[in-house]
Enzyme design. Structure first.
Site, short mmCIF file in Angstrom:
data_model
loop_
_atom_site.label_atom_id
_atom_site.label_comp_id
_atom_site.label_asym_id
_atom_site.label_seq_id
_atom_site.Cartn_x
_atom_site.Cartn_y
_atom_site.Cartn_z
N LEU A 212 2.40 -5.57 15.87
CA LEU A 212 2.92 -4.91 17.06
C LEU A 212 1.91 -3.98 17.69
O LEU A 212 1.84 -3.88 18.91
CB LEU A 212 4.19 -4.13 16.71
CG LEU A 212 5.39 -4.95 16.21
CD1 LEU A 212 6.56 -4.04 15.90
CD2 LEU A 212 5.77 -6.00 17.24
N GLY A 213 1.15 -3.28 16.91
CA GLY A 213 0.18 -2.33 17.46
C GLY A 213 -0.74 -1.83 16.38
O GLY A 213 -0.46 -1.91 15.19
N PHE B 259 -4.78 5.33 13.16
CA PHE B 259 -4.13 5.53 11.88
C PHE B 259 -3.73 4.23 11.21
O PHE B 259 -3.13 4.25 10.15
CB PHE B 259 -2.89 6.41 12.06
CG PHE B 259 -3.22 7.80 12.53
CD1 PHE B 259 -3.95 8.66 11.74
CD2 PHE B 259 -2.82 8.23 13.76
CE1 PHE B 259 -4.27 9.93 12.17
CE2 PHE B 259 -3.13 9.51 14.21
CZ PHE B 259 -3.85 10.36 13.41
N VAL C 45 0.97 -1.52 12.78
CA VAL C 45 2.43 -1.63 12.68
C VAL C 45 2.79 -3.10 12.83
O VAL C 45 2.31 -3.76 13.75
CB VAL C 45 3.13 -0.77 13.75
CG1 VAL C 45 4.63 -0.93 13.64
CG2 VAL C 45 2.73 0.68 13.61
N LYS D 205 5.76 0.37 9.20
CA LYS D 205 4.62 1.22 9.54
C LYS D 205 4.03 1.78 8.27
O LYS D 205 4.75 2.25 7.39
CB LYS D 205 5.07 2.34 10.47
CG LYS D 205 4.06 3.45 10.67
CD LYS D 205 4.66 4.60 11.46
CE LYS D 205 3.69 5.76 11.57
NZ LYS D 205 4.28 6.90 12.32
N ASP E 17 7.79 -0.83 24.85
CA ASP E 17 7.48 0.58 25.07
C ASP E 17 7.40 0.87 26.57
O ASP E 17 7.21 -0.03 27.38
CB ASP E 17 6.19 0.99 24.35
CG ASP E 17 4.96 0.32 24.92
OD1 ASP E 17 4.72 0.43 26.13
OD2 ASP E 17 4.24 -0.32 24.15
N ASP F 140 3.35 14.71 21.11
CA ASP F 140 2.64 13.53 21.61
C ASP F 140 3.58 12.70 22.49
O ASP F 140 3.72 11.48 22.30
CB ASP F 140 2.11 12.69 20.45
CG ASP F 140 1.03 11.71 20.91
OD1 ASP F 140 0.49 11.90 22.01
OD2 ASP F 140 0.74 10.75 20.16
#
Length: 434
Positions: free
Chosen positions: A181-182, A186, A189, A204, A265, A304
């Site tokens: 997904l992304g 860090f 996911v 995640k 998103d 954020d």
């Protein structure tokens, strides 16, 4: 008489032969005979030197090409044995890895993706978040890597064979990994499916070495601060992504989050439509305000807020706040360490090096509203915002919407509204202008 007479030639003695003059050719042959031994010696010396040099060079090349064997030094009786290098065992694919060799998921759902995800997926933001804050927060103190803790399975420490931990095996038995997904600074996911009922989830993971702050859950279990804060705000509130369970592996912290069947998103939601109408932007902005107020009422500061960290359910139109990797406890005093995305930081941070939690949140909400109704960030990348900066807005927007954006983006933090002011604003409440 009177002339000089030439001298008389000596007459040869009687009985001796008269010497004859040597011809010129004979003289040359005599000289050649005398020089030949000399040149012969020179030529032989040169040929010998050339041959010996070539042989020496050939021997040197052969010596260099020949492998050298090191002689082992003699060991004494009491000398310790030499350690042997053993090959590291290959680990089986963990819970965050599929059999096709996909890397372990680690990062937030709002981390920046390598490519634009397809419609209907939880995607990531255009800019990866900055490293998390360094300020001291309650519950700091990271447990040792060997202490396995989990919110779902007891004892997820390494197993006897040091290949897959019990928590990793449980995760493999419960979920089936899907597409990426992304990804971001860090980690990654992944989409996943719960095998028990086929419900879609998002898995995640965060590497243990990147977890800087730890806290305690209500039951006393030590957990990363992101999990502690997400558990506080996600219980009983639908505007924040729900934490289903979490597990602590030897090298990763894995979180299982809810994921709507068809979702996107807000960043890609806006990009697909270029910009949003004021009616659609009003409904989404109101939901985000309620989610932020819920978090602050629980004593949590997100830090954020941006379109990439807001998930939109395409079937119901509900907005959910995701990615609490930069969140911290809310405080009344100023923060001196920044966490989040730089392009959403308030001007007091870039110019004074400090910021207040609520005022910085209002600033990021103003940028969010501008992106929804205008389709772009109000400030160009790398632009220095001055105190006399004038924000230009398109004339097609209503006067109430323009006033609200300018109010949120006030240069001085004391001039900005509060969350309650925004919730009571006529544009948010859809009160027609008299």
């Amino acid at each position: 008489p009177g002339r000089a007479m030439p001298p008389a030639r000596p007459r040869p003695r009687a009985g001796l032969p008269r010497p004859r003059p040597c011809p010129r050719a004979s003289r040359r042959g005599l000289a050649s005979a005398r020089l030949w031994p000399y040149w012969r010696w020179r030529c032989w010396a040169g040929i010998s030197a050339w041959a010996s040099g070539g042989i020496a060079a050939l021997c040197l090349r052969l010596a260099r090409a020949r492998p050298r064997t090191r002689r082992r030094p003699r060991r004494g009786v009491h000398s310790p044995p030499r350690p042997r290098h053993r090959r590291r065992p290959r680990h089986l694919p963990g819970p965050a890895e599929d059999t096709r060799g996909a890397a372990a998921p680690a990062a937030s759902a709002a981390a920046s993706p390598a490519r634009a995800p397809p419609s209907g997926s939880a995607a990531a933001g255009p800019e990866p978040p900055v490293s998390r804050s360094q300020e001291r927060t309650p519950g700091d103190g990271r447990p040792g890597a060997g202490e396995g803790r989990s919110g779902a399975v007891a004892g997820p420490g390494p197993s006897a064979d040091s290949r897959v931990s019990p928590a990793g095996k449980a995760l493999q038995e419960r979920y089936r990994l899907g597409s990426l997904l992304g990804r971001g600074g860090f980690g990654r996911v992944f989409a996943a499916t719960r095998l028990s009922d086929g419900a879609p989830v998002a898995i995640k993971g965060v590497p243990r070495n990147r977890v800087r702050h730890w806290g305690e859950l209500p039951d006393g279990t030590s957990a990363p601060l992101e999990i502690v804060l997400l558990a506080k705000v996600s219980t009983g509130f639908s505007g924040v992504v729900q934490l289903l369970e979490w597990l602590e592996l030897p090298k990763y912290i894995v979180m299982v989050l809810e994921r709507p069947e068809r979702c996107q998103d807000l960043r890609h939601f806006i990009r697909a439509r270029r910009l949003l109408s004021e009616e659609v932007a009003r409904e989404l902005f109101r939901q985000v305000l309620e989610a932020v107020r819920h978090c602050t009422s629980c004593g949590v500061l997100h830090r954020d807020i941006k379109p990439a960290n807001i998930l939109v359910d395409l079937d119901t139109g509900q907005a959910k706040l995701i990615d609490f990797g930069c969140s911290t406890y809310l405080q009344d005093t100023a923060y001196t360490h920044f966490a989040g995305t730089r392009s959403y930081s308030p001007p007091e941070w870039t110019q004074l090096g400090l910021y207040y939690g609520e005022a910085a949140t209002i600033w990021s909400l103003g940028i969010l509203l501008h992106q929804m109704v205008c389709g772009e960030h109000p400030f160009r990348r790398g632009q220095n915002i001055t105190w006399d900066h004038q924000l230009s807005l398109p004339q097609r927007l209503s006067q109430e919407c323009q006033d609200l954006i300018r109010w949120c983006l006030s240069m001085h933090f004391l001039d900005r509204p509060t969350l309650e002011d925004l919730l009571c604003d006529p544009w948010v409440q859809d009160i027609p202008h008299p």
